[in-house]
Design an enzyme around this catalytic site. Structure first.
Site, mmCIF file in Angstrom:
data_model
loop_
_atom_site.group_PDB
_atom_site.id
_atom_site.type_symbol
_atom_site.label_atom_id
_atom_site.label_comp_id
_atom_site.label_asym_id
_atom_site.label_seq_id
_atom_site.Cartn_x
_atom_site.Cartn_y
_atom_site.Cartn_z
ATOM 1 C CG ASP A 10 39.993 1.106 3.523
ATOM 2 O OD1 ASP A 10 40.207 0.223 2.672
ATOM 3 O OD2 ASP A 10 40.709 2.125 3.641
ATOM 4 C CG ASN A 61 47.070 -6.713 14.647
ATOM 5 O OD1 ASN A 61 46.744 -6.962 13.492
ATOM 6 N ND2 ASN A 61 48.036 -7.375 15.273
ATOM 7 C CG ASP A 121 54.333 -3.691 5.004
ATOM 8 O OD1 ASP A 121 55.100 -4.294 4.220
ATOM 9 O OD2 ASP A 121 54.741 -2.967 5.923
ATOM 10 C CG ASP A 141 52.141 -1.257 -5.710
ATOM 11 O OD1 ASP A 141 52.043 -2.066 -4.769
ATOM 12 O OD2 ASP A 141 52.727 -0.159 -5.602
#
Length: 219
Positions: A47, A99, A125, A161
């Site tokens: 994930d 990262n 993000d 979204d």
């Protein structure tokens, strides 16, 4: 409150972290898989951008025959997530501060072939400004790193979204010949996984759309 977990101090963190900042340019060290998991040869679910890690925390309980690895660039969230994991005694779950854009190769290169079978990138993000587009997590190099280590037949599940973010992620995976999109529609109407993220639940409760897609490692 998560069942079986005592309260931990609430960790406040910056919502946005620039992955191109100097402090995040050092790749993560390879994991000692035998120490991270009690059964290291189980299939692995990766994930990317796990935030507080609640999604994989629940997935690890629902699917005990899988191992789960959550990657997160905000170190305080990783510390908190590993505390929750330890309290629950989960031995098929690990969180790592790194990262993802420069750490997948050193992390996954030590995995036995065929172990990585599922990758999720959910609500990353968006970095709205065009000049910040290189800060978005799904870059062509990351897609290629996933292609190099994901088992044939393994899947990548994407959702956001923000439609422009979802479109860009899909375009990046579609451009790589190692992947093919699953399904005929533009977006999946349902989440194929048994657990929803907190962001997904909140978005749907507001009656707003979630843009989902599934890609398979085809060759």
């Amino acid at each position: 409150m998560i069942s079986g977990v005592s309260a931990l101090p609430f960790v406040r963190v910056r919502q946005h972290v620039n992955p191109l900042a100097q402090k995040y340019l050092t790749p993560a060290n390879p994991l000692e898989w035998e120490k991270a998991y009690s059964t290291p040869h189980q299939p692995l679910h990766l994930d990317i951008g796990c935030a507080r890690g609640r999604f994989v925390l629940q997935m690890a309980q629902v699917e005990p025959n899988w191992n789960f690895l959550g990657l997160e660039i905000r170190e305080s969230l990783v510390i908190e997530a590993n505390q929750f994991r330890s309290q629950l005694g989960l031995t098929n779950l690990h969180y790592l501060y790194c990262n993802a854009n420069n750490s997948l190769q050193p992390l996954l290169s030590s995995l036995p072939t065929g172990i990585l079978q599922r990758v999720t990138i959910q609500f990353p993000d968006p970095w709205f400004k065009t000049r910040h587009a290189k800060r978005r997590v799904v870059q062509p190099e990351l897609v290629q790193d996933i292609a190099n280590y994901l088992a044939v037949g393994g899947v990548v599940f994407l959702q956001s979204d923000m439609e422009f973010v979802a479109v860009e992620m899909c375009d990046r995976f579609a451009a790589n010949p190692a992947f093919k999109k699953v399904g005929t529609g533009e977006w999946l109407t349902e989440n194929p996984l048994p657990v929803a993220t907190e962001r997904e639940t909140t978005t749907q409760n507001r009656g707003e759309p979630v843009y989902r897609a599934l890609f398979e490692r085809s060759s």
